[in-house]
Design a protein around this motif. Structure first.
Motif, PDB file in Angstrom:
ATOM      1  N   ALA A  46      25.275  90.876  58.985  1.00  0.00           N
ATOM      2  CA  ALA A  46      25.647  90.104  57.802  1.00  0.00           C
ATOM      3  C   ALA A  46      26.204  88.744  58.225  1.00  0.00           C
ATOM      4  O   ALA A  46      26.616  88.564  59.377  1.00  0.00           O
ATOM      5  N   PRO A  47      26.277  87.788  57.296  1.00  0.00           N
ATOM      6  CA  PRO A  47      26.787  86.458  57.643  1.00  0.00           C
ATOM      7  C   PRO A  47      28.297  86.323  57.544  1.00  0.00           C
ATOM      8  O   PRO A  47      28.834  85.237  57.747  1.00  0.00           O
TER       9      PRO A  47
ATOM     10  N   PRO B 226      21.549  78.423  49.590  1.00  0.00           N
ATOM     11  CA  PRO B 226      23.020  78.422  49.639  1.00  0.00           C
ATOM     12  C   PRO B 226      23.646  77.708  48.446  1.00  0.00           C
ATOM     13  O   PRO B 226      24.823  77.938  48.135  1.00  0.00           O
ATOM     14  N   THR B 227      22.898  76.851  47.765  1.00  0.00           N
ATOM     15  CA  THR B 227      23.405  76.182  46.565  1.00  0.00           C
ATOM     16  C   THR B 227      23.862  77.171  45.502  1.00  0.00           C
ATOM     17  O   THR B 227      24.714  76.837  44.668  1.00  0.00           O
ATOM     18  N   MET B 228      23.299  78.390  45.513  1.00  0.00           N
ATOM     19  CA  MET B 228      23.665  79.366  44.492  1.00  0.00           C
ATOM     20  C   MET B 228      25.148  79.721  44.578  1.00  0.00           C
ATOM     21  O   MET B 228      25.770  80.057  43.560  1.00  0.00           O
ATOM     22  N   ARG B 229      25.726  79.656  45.763  1.00  0.00           N
ATOM     23  CA  ARG B 229      27.164  79.944  45.877  1.00  0.00           C
ATOM     24  C   ARG B 229      27.974  78.935  45.071  1.00  0.00           C
ATOM     25  O   ARG B 229      28.914  79.303  44.355  1.00  0.00           O
ATOM     26  N   ASN B 230      27.607  77.676  45.145  1.00  0.00           N
ATOM     27  CA  ASN B 230      28.315  76.649  44.383  1.00  0.00           C
ATOM     28  C   ASN B 230      28.069  76.810  42.885  1.00  0.00           C
ATOM     29  O   ASN B 230      28.985  76.627  42.073  1.00  0.00           O
ATOM     30  N   THR B 231      26.838  77.174  42.514  1.00  0.00           N
ATOM     31  CA  THR B 231      26.530  77.380  41.099  1.00  0.00           C
ATOM     32  C   THR B 231      27.395  78.488  40.515  1.00  0.00           C
ATOM     33  O   THR B 231      27.997  78.340  39.445  1.00  0.00           O
ATOM     34  N   LEU B 232      27.467  79.611  41.211  1.00  0.00           N
ATOM     35  CA  LEU B 232      28.263  80.734  40.725  1.00  0.00           C
ATOM     36  C   LEU B 232      29.738  80.374  40.650  1.00  0.00           C
ATOM     37  O   LEU B 232      30.440  80.741  39.700  1.00  0.00           O
TER      38      LEU B 232
ATOM     39  N   PHE C  13      22.532  89.540  51.100  1.00  0.00           N
ATOM     40  CA  PHE C  13      22.664  88.223  51.703  1.00  0.00           C
ATOM     41  C   PHE C  13      21.342  87.776  52.326  1.00  0.00           C
ATOM     42  O   PHE C  13      20.577  88.587  52.844  1.00  0.00           O
ATOM     43  N   LYS C  14      21.107  86.480  52.266  1.00  0.00           N
ATOM     44  CA  LYS C  14      19.919  85.871  52.859  1.00  0.00           C
ATOM     45  C   LYS C  14      20.363  84.781  53.823  1.00  0.00           C
ATOM     46  O   LYS C  14      21.123  83.889  53.444  1.00  0.00           O
TER      47      LYS C  14
ATOM     48  N   ALA D 121      28.500  82.489  58.909  1.00  0.00           N
ATOM     49  CA  ALA D 121      27.234  81.768  58.961  1.00  0.00           C
ATOM     50  C   ALA D 121      26.868  81.340  57.538  1.00  0.00           C
ATOM     51  O   ALA D 121      27.267  81.985  56.560  1.00  0.00           O
ATOM     52  N   ASN D 122      26.120  80.272  57.429  1.00  0.00           N
ATOM     53  CA  ASN D 122      25.660  79.823  56.113  1.00  0.00           C
ATOM     54  C   ASN D 122      24.740  80.884  55.505  1.00  0.00           C
ATOM     55  O   ASN D 122      23.981  81.545  56.220  1.00  0.00           O
ATOM     56  N   TYR D 123      24.792  81.043  54.195  1.00  0.00           N
ATOM     57  CA  TYR D 123      23.966  82.086  53.592  1.00  0.00           C
ATOM     58  C   TYR D 123      23.643  81.774  52.137  1.00  0.00           C
ATOM     59  O   TYR D 123      24.304  80.974  51.471  1.00  0.00           O
ATOM     60  N   ALA D 124      22.590  82.427  51.674  1.00  0.00           N
ATOM     61  CA  ALA D 124      22.198  82.440  50.266  1.00  0.00           C
ATOM     62  C   ALA D 124      22.155  83.907  49.844  1.00  0.00           C
ATOM     63  O   ALA D 124      22.835  84.751  50.449  1.00  0.00           O
ATOM     64  N   TYR D 125      21.336  84.222  48.835  1.00  0.00           N
ATOM     65  CA  TYR D 125      21.239  85.611  48.368  1.00  0.00           C
ATOM     66  C   TYR D 125      19.798  85.996  48.071  1.00  0.00           C
ATOM     67  O   TYR D 125      18.948  85.156  47.781  1.00  0.00           O
ATOM     68  N   HIS D 126      19.560  87.300  48.123  1.00  0.00           N
ATOM     69  CA  HIS D 126      18.426  87.932  47.452  1.00  0.00           C
ATOM     70  C   HIS D 126      19.016  88.669  46.252  1.00  0.00           C
ATOM     71  O   HIS D 126      20.094  89.257  46.354  1.00  0.00           O
TER      72      HIS D 126
END
Length: 512
Positions: A142-143, A56-62, A80-81, A155-160
């Motif tokens: 989906a989240p 989920p940190t990738m959302r903040n990075t982007l 979404f992951k 829901a909390n999520y990251a990515y593929h």
């Protein structure tokens, strides 16, 4: 004379190089005359390109570097992951699975539901009893909704993501929007000052390129931190046994095929298979130990998982050497990404370590050479701790398995288990993991992650030792019931994963 840090040179591209360049350039106003950032990328060295799982940190990075979520999803074949599903890790049976979701247990950390679940699980898995995300994943949802603003979620999520396309997007954004200078050239030599600092790197066509801080993102070659400075590599294959991966890109059978909204990790006789769903294809790979199987047998295992279509696909063999550098920051050079180390892709730690390193470099960029050594020591301490804790967490998955193949039996030998992890397990047999077990602000995996893996793998904490302290039974019951209500609400409102991805392509998210 004080030597200001005015120019940062990133040697090496790929995801690690471009994320680091982007964070520094965005954080230090490169485009408007701040700290200069130059990225040197060899035109002849391909990137590894299989890091498709994020946190989920990738959302903040982007968000920090100014890339819109809609653009990212459209251009990087992203999906979404919502966590990871571990299949056949406990005993190898067909119904053997558990989840490590990205949503914290209900009420955590104000109430620790683990002892109450132990007391009466009602036959439910830990993650399904305390978290709604397992149900969301099992139903292929989906989240978030298309009306949810970008980077926000139900829901909390990251990515593929497609790592190659992601690097291309980052490169274009860095050059066009953030003012990063991009040099396509081969580094031929490293020039150093009498004190050992790098003064410049010599390139084949662009001459010497100088700076005050150099970031080594040259991958496994570790051109600066390894070959130039000679910082030794600490091999951790005594703890993590897998040393090879066979990776393949598998097309969907049709354009309407469901897209898994979680990483699927399926245990095998000598390792495990990852299965990552993108919009247009799946990324699949068998991670295995060559001490417990050979290449042909591993390929046969992958063929059995993928099916006959594997014969028409290109399979890449990738060596894995689990470990890291003794130091990550030496003199005026800091290693980020594969040059600093690598661990197997279980739990997708590679990209998050890049993000964390880029964040710390950006936020604590030394203003001058005179304070760089202080910040370097802090960086080295922080990342030595993080790598050790990640190794502990990965080992936990193998250590608790009841599978009887030699690979899994060997993973349970006491000699292969770090001392700190053995102590924690001894404690957790009587006390469930909590925030008191993780007191550093440098933690990568919180107590909740350990709970999901421990109890998903069948570990038991003896609640009888806590009978006198379990005074929140009514509140715990309310939390379990609240989780059930959230599950029903999520199942009634969230769209199918493929449906949301199509709407993102068509409409995009609300910008913030």
């Amino acid at each position: 004379m004080v030597t200001p840090v005015q120019s940062v040179v990133v040697v090496g591209g790929g995801t690690a190089g471009w994320i680091t360049a982007a964070r520094i350039a965005a954080g230090h106003n490169t485009k408007s005359g701040g700290v200069r950032v130059t990225l040197i990328e060899s035109p002849s060295i391909p990137t590894i390109g299989v890091g498709e799982g994020t946190w989920p940190t990738m959302r903040n990075t982007l968000r920090k570097i100014g890339i819109a979520e809609t653009q990212f999803i459209r251009e990087c074949d992203a999906a979404f992951k919502q966590g990871a599903k571990f299949a056949r890790w406990v005993n190898g049976g067909a119904e053997d699975f558990y989840y490590h979701p990205l949503v914290l247990p209900q009420g955590f950390p104000k109430i620790n539901l683990a002892p109450y679940w132990h007391q009466d699980s009602s036959g439910r898995s830990f993650s399904s009893a305390v978290c709604f995300q397992e149900a969301v994943c099992e139903h292929g949802l989906a989240p978030k909704l298309i009306t949810t603003p970008e980077y926000a979620g139900v829901a909390n999520y990251a990515y593929h993501l497609n790592a190659g396309k992601f690097a291309e997007l980052l490169q274009r954004h860095c050059v066009e929007q953030l003012g990063v200078r991009h040099v396509l050239d081969d580094v031929t030599a490293v020039n150093a000052a009498p004190n050992g600092d790098i003064t410049s790197v010599a390139t084949a066509a662009n001459g010497a390129i100088g700076g005050e801080l150099f970031v080594d993102c040259t991958g496994f070659s570790a051109l600066l931190i390894g070959k130039h400075f000679g910082v030794p590599f600490i091999d951790r294959s005594d703890v993590l046994f897998v040393d090879n991966a066979l990776a393949v890109q598998v097309p969907y059978d049709d354009t309407d095929a469901p897209v898994a909204c979680h990483t699927i990790s399926t245990a095998q006789a000598a390792g495990w298979i990852w299965d990552i769903g993108l919009q247009s294809r799946r990324g699949v790979g068998y991670v295995y130990s060559s001490r417990h199987t050979d290449h042909e047998a591993a390929l046969s295992t992958l063929r059995e998982y993928v099916g006959p279509k594997l014969e028409a696909l290109s399979v890449r063999r990738i060596p894995i050497r689990s470990g890291h550098r003794r130091l990550f920051w030496q003199n005026n050079c800091v290693a980020v990404g594969l040059s600093g180390g690598f661990l197997e892709p279980l739990e997708a730690s590679a990209l998050v370590l890049v993000e964390l390193a880029a964040e710390m470099i950006t936020e604590q960029l030394p203003p001058c050479r005179e304070v760089m050594d202080v910040l370097a020591r802090r960086f080295n301490q922080t990342f030595a701790y993080r790598w050790d804790r990640i190794i502990d967490f990965l080992k936990l998955h193998y250590l608790l398995s009841q599978r009887d193949e030699p690979f899994w039996r060997d993973n349970r030998t006491a000699a292969s288990v770090p001392d700190g992890l053995q102590e924690q397990l001894q404690l957790w047999r009587y006390c469930p993991p909590g925030d008191h077990d993780f007191t550093s602000n440098k933690e990568v995996f919180p107590a909740a992650s350990y709970q999901y893996v421990l109890y998903g793998m069948g570990f038991r904490t003896e609640t009888r030792w806590h009978a006198h302290t379990m005074r929140q039974a009514d509140r715990a019951r309310e939390q379990f019931q609240q989780n059930d209500r959230v599950i029903q609400q999520a199942l009634a409102t969230l769209p199918k994963h493929r449906e949301l991805l199509r709407k993102v392509q068509q409409y995009g998210f609300q910008t913030v």
